[in-house]
Write a protein that holds these residues in place. Structure first.
Motif, mmCIF file in Angstrom:
data_model
loop_
_atom_site.group_PDB
_atom_site.id
_atom_site.type_symbol
_atom_site.label_atom_id
_atom_site.label_comp_id
_atom_site.label_asym_id
_atom_site.label_seq_id
_atom_site.Cartn_x
_atom_site.Cartn_y
_atom_site.Cartn_z
ATOM 1 N N ALA A 138 0.826 -1.408 -0.004
ATOM 2 C CA ALA A 138 0.172 0.153 -0.169
ATOM 3 C C ALA A 138 0.716 1.589 -0.145
ATOM 4 C CB ALA A 138 -1.440 -0.511 1.162
ATOM 5 N N GLY A 139 1.978 1.238 1.093
ATOM 6 C CA GLY A 139 2.678 2.575 0.671
ATOM 7 C C GLY A 139 3.542 2.477 -0.736
ATOM 8 N N TRP A 140 3.512 1.667 -1.342
ATOM 9 C CA TRP A 140 4.178 2.304 -2.425
ATOM 10 C C TRP A 140 3.094 2.529 -3.554
ATOM 11 C CZ3 TRP A 140 7.943 3.374 -0.812
ATOM 12 C CH2 TRP A 140 9.090 2.784 -0.284
ATOM 13 N N SER A 190 -4.455 -8.026 -4.723
ATOM 14 C CA SER A 190 -2.994 -8.495 -4.954
ATOM 15 C C SER A 190 -1.889 -9.080 -3.733
ATOM 16 C CB SER A 190 -2.352 -7.808 -5.830
ATOM 17 O OG SER A 190 -1.834 -6.297 -5.280
ATOM 18 N N VAL A 191 -3.383 -8.280 -2.394
ATOM 19 C CA VAL A 191 -2.211 -8.381 -0.867
ATOM 20 C C VAL A 191 -2.929 -9.939 -0.383
ATOM 21 C CG1 VAL A 191 -2.283 -7.500 1.193
ATOM 22 C CG2 VAL A 191 -0.830 -5.909 -1.399
ATOM 23 N N SER A 192 -4.449 -9.988 -0.572
ATOM 24 C CA SER A 192 -4.738 -10.647 -0.131
ATOM 25 C C SER A 192 -4.508 -12.080 -1.083
ATOM 26 C CB SER A 192 -6.051 -10.664 -0.852
ATOM 27 O OG SER A 192 -6.933 -9.457 -0.117
ATOM 28 N N ILE A 193 -3.862 -11.742 -2.470
ATOM 29 C CA ILE A 193 -3.721 -13.181 -2.428
ATOM 30 C C ILE A 193 -2.300 -13.565 -1.708
ATOM 31 C CG2 ILE A 193 -2.832 -14.318 -5.063
ATOM 32 C CD1 ILE A 193 -4.426 -12.519 -6.406
ATOM 33 N N ILE A 224 -8.677 -7.457 7.863
ATOM 34 C CA ILE A 224 -7.894 -6.214 8.870
ATOM 35 C C ILE A 224 -6.884 -5.695 8.181
ATOM 36 C CG2 ILE A 224 -6.016 -7.255 10.501
ATOM 37 C CD1 ILE A 224 -8.858 -5.967 12.247
ATOM 38 N N SER A 225 -5.605 -6.641 7.449
ATOM 39 C CA SER A 225 -4.130 -5.892 7.080
ATOM 40 C C SER A 225 -5.121 -4.902 5.973
ATOM 41 C CB SER A 225 -4.557 -7.058 5.830
ATOM 42 O OG SER A 225 -3.699 -8.131 7.220
ATOM 43 N N ALA A 226 -6.481 -5.585 5.006
ATOM 44 C CA ALA A 226 -6.859 -5.043 3.781
ATOM 45 C C ALA A 226 -6.978 -3.444 4.460
ATOM 46 C CB ALA A 226 -8.087 -5.341 3.206
ATOM 47 N N LEU A 227 -7.653 -3.271 5.784
ATOM 48 C CA LEU A 227 -8.247 -1.563 6.399
ATOM 49 C C LEU A 227 -7.439 -1.424 6.651
ATOM 50 C CD1 LEU A 227 -10.710 -2.546 8.951
ATOM 51 C CD2 LEU A 227 -10.874 -1.221 7.128
ATOM 52 N N LEU A 228 -5.681 -1.629 6.887
ATOM 53 C CA LEU A 228 -4.830 -0.609 7.082
ATOM 54 C C LEU A 228 -4.269 -0.523 5.508
ATOM 55 C CD1 LEU A 228 -2.787 -0.262 9.109
ATOM 56 C CD2 LEU A 228 -0.985 -2.476 8.445
ATOM 57 N N SER A 229 -3.994 -1.107 4.619
ATOM 58 C CA SER A 229 -3.533 -1.200 3.650
ATOM 59 C C SER A 229 -4.392 0.290 2.694
ATOM 60 C CB SER A 229 -3.577 -2.310 2.542
ATOM 61 O OG SER A 229 -4.764 -2.470 1.959
ATOM 62 N N PHE A 230 -5.741 0.247 2.671
ATOM 63 C CA PHE A 230 -6.317 1.747 2.463
ATOM 64 C C PHE A 230 -6.457 2.452 3.419
ATOM 65 C CE2 PHE A 230 -9.904 1.314 0.044
ATOM 66 C CZ PHE A 230 -10.737 0.087 0.126
ATOM 67 N N ALA A 231 -6.285 2.899 4.118
ATOM 68 C CA ALA A 231 -5.650 3.821 5.403
ATOM 69 C C ALA A 231 -3.873 4.637 4.564
ATOM 70 C CB ALA A 231 -5.089 3.856 5.973
#
Lengths: 339, 258
Positions: B75-77, B115-118, B147-154
């Motif tokens: 997400a950072g990139w 892609s992160v979920s995969i 919950i990782s997806a929520l973090l990646s959204f932010a």
């Protein structure tokens, strides 16, 4: 400055009034820019790099807002109804706008979907545009594999998917080789004729404006310095242009004194070794001019007599040669980049 | 509303097409998390012997941390793609079209999430292969991934906002490195919180990365503390909304200077 005649009182497709835009850092890109574009015509904004043409397009296409002034495009106010303007315009920016990692067809599909086109209406329009812009064979290849000319045609197709009333082409042939440029010119003329749309194109190629535009505005330092049809503008310059290259750079005074006696010479401009002047009948005036220069000891290396060109128009209204204005603009850009 | 949803889907599809054409990227970007998991897992195997450490297998402890880190860095990139769109003129094309501003952000974020979920699923399978067991089962894994997806959204929205504001890849990379690595080490990714120095424990309480790890680790380990999971998810959701609003407002700043 004179406005181009309006077609039978129809409202203009584009009307820019006193646009001013200053960028952070104090660069005044637009300095009271005003012009009108009659519906259904090709209009050229001609000027050197850095004259404010691209900024004008960005304002008219709602990408950025002016500091002051107003503009209407396709009958809608750019500042008050940007959403309505967006649905009615298409634009091809200087930078290619397609996604390199999508195929030509996918690029067109995405653009059409954003404008609310769906299903068969969309696929029909895409096929039509791919055919018209000679991209049908390459439609399912990734756009990054396209040649320069194909990329530019894809950009134009993207700008046309939703059948805009007004199409903006910002420097449509910059960076293309001469052959492709000629093809592009044909393409643009045909588009205007077939689709019946209004096209505003910006260019720093004099011959491009001359070739394509039925009316144009010459822009210098964010203002319109002259407007009209290419013929009108050239017609205002009476007589022929005389370009002389001197053997060595000379003082302005010497040349002026030498030519004072030749009454027919007007609009004399000396820049280093280059002498430009205007005479009623070039062929007849030339021997007298050369004789007068010879008597004063001014040696002439070469002479050209030509019918007025847009370059001469530019020189007259902007007070400097086009190529020189370009060089100055490049210099400014280089300085900004260094800063 | 339906228009916004439709545009979000079109923009997500645009990103996914690249993923589908180059699925190898999923594995290329997996290199780093796999190194974290396997090498760190081996290197710090004996951490579990520290008095006060609960649980018997360090990889079991480390896995949720690695899943969250993968989401965090991907997400950072995300803003890099936005800068690429700026450089190529793609963004300007969309900004003068009726495309919804939010879809230009959320399209990227959904792509990252997918892609992160995969990747997360692959990491979990790898952990199982090394012999780890997770009492939370599939349900726990899904909660961890969500919950990782929520973090990646932010984080992704913030990365997009920064990208629009700085418009230079180098600056974005520097800022993200400066931010993400410390956030990782100031969380319980590698070490149980009660064994961290006191000041680190305090920082980790307000560290969103730690929120995601604590809630995800609990669920994966079969410790269904819904108060913890719910509150951390709520905090991350609020953070996502704030970051999203920031990103959309960054378009206005961007447009003032083009």
């Amino acid at each position: 400055m004179q406005s181009p005649p309006d077609g039978a009182g129809a409202p203009p497709a584009i009307e820019a009034t006193d646009l001013v835009k200053t960028y952070p850092g104090g660069v005044r890109a637009l300095d009271g820019l005003s012009f009108r574009v009659p519906a259904g015509t090709i209009f050229g904004l001609l000027g050197p790099n850095g004259a404010g043409k691209s900024t004008a397009v960005k304002v008219l296409t709602t990408l950025t807002r002016p500091d002051s002034g107003s503009a209407r495009v396709a009958g809608r106010d750019v500042l008050r109804e940007p959403a309505a303007v967006r649905r009615r315009i298409g634009a091809v920016a200087q930078k290619a706008g397609f996604d390199r990692e999508l195929t030509g067809r996918e690029n067109l599909e995405l653009q059409g979907q954003v404008y609310g086109l769906r299903g068969r209406e969309l696929s029909g329009r895409i096929d039509e545009l791919l055919e018209r812009l000679r991209l049908a064979d390459a439609a399912d290849r990734l756009a990054r594999t396209y040649s320069g000319g194909m990329q530019r045609r894809l950009d134009i197709a993207i700008g046309l998917v939703h059948r805009p009333e007004v199409l903006f082409l910002d420097e449509p042939t910059t960076g293309l080789d001469p052959e492709v440029r000629a093809e592009m010119w044909e393409e643009i003329t045909r588009l205007q004729r077939d689709e019946g749309i209004t096209i505003l194109l910006t260019t720093h190629y004099l011959e491009e404006a001359d070739e394509l535009a039925s009316s144009l505005a010459i822009v210098d330092r964010g203002r319109v310095v002259a407007a009209g049809s290419p013929e009108q503008l050239k017609g205002e310059l009476e007589g022929d242009a005389l370009h002389l290259e001197l053997e060595q750079p000379l003082d302005d005074g010497i040349v002026r004194r030498a030519l004072e006696r030749v009454g027919a010479v007007r609009e004399l401009a000396l820049d280093g070794r280059h002498l430009r002047a205007r005479v009623d009948d070039g062929a007849r005036a030339l021997p007298t001019v050369l004789a007068a220069l010879g008597e004063s000891g001014v040696a002439v290396a070469s002479v050209t007599v030509s019918r007025p060109s847009l370059d001469d128009v530019y020189l007259r209204y902007a007070g400097r040669e086009f190529a020189k204005a370009e060089a100055e603009a490049d210099q400014r850009t280089a300085e900004e980049v260094r800063r | 509303m339906t228009t916004t949803l439709a545009h979000t889907w079109f923009m997500t599809k645009r990103q996914l097409r690249f993923l589908i054409r180059q699925p190898v990227w999923i594995f290329v970007t997996l290199t780093q998390p796999v190194i974290w998991l396997l090498l760190y897992g081996a290197l710090f195997k004996k951490v579990v012997e520290i008095p006060g450490f609960r649980g018997g297998n360090y990889i079991e402890f480390l896995t949720p941390g690695v899943v969250v880190m993968t989401a965090l860095f991907s997400a950072g990139w995300s803003g890099m793609g936005q800068i690429d769109d700026i450089d190529r003129g793609v963004l300007d094309r969309f900004l003068i079209s009726p495309a919804r501003r939010s879809s230009l952000i959320t399209g990227r974020l959904f792509h990252t999430t997918i892609s992160v979920s995969i990747q997360s699923a692959i990491i979990l399978v790898l952990a199982l292969i090394t012999g780890a067991t997770f009492d939370g089962g599939v349900g726990g894994a899904l909660v961890l991934i969500a919950i990782s997806a929520l973090l990646s959204f932010a984080v992704g929205a913030a990365s997009n906002a920064v990208g629009l504001l700085v418009r230079r890849e180098e600056t974005l990379i520097a800022l993200m490195q400066f931010l993400l690595l410390p956030l990782t080490f100031l969380s319980s990714a590698f070490m149980q919180k009660s064994l961290m120095p006191g000041w680190m424990q305090t920082v980790s309480d307000v560290n969103p990365v730690n929120w995601a790890i604590e809630a995800g680790r609990g669920a994966l380990g079969g410790d269904w503390d819904w108060g913890l999971i719910g509150s951390r998810a709520g905090l991350l959701l609020a953070l996502s909304i704030l970051a999203g609003l920031w990103a959309v407002s960054a378009f206005r700043t961007y447009q003032r200077t083009v």
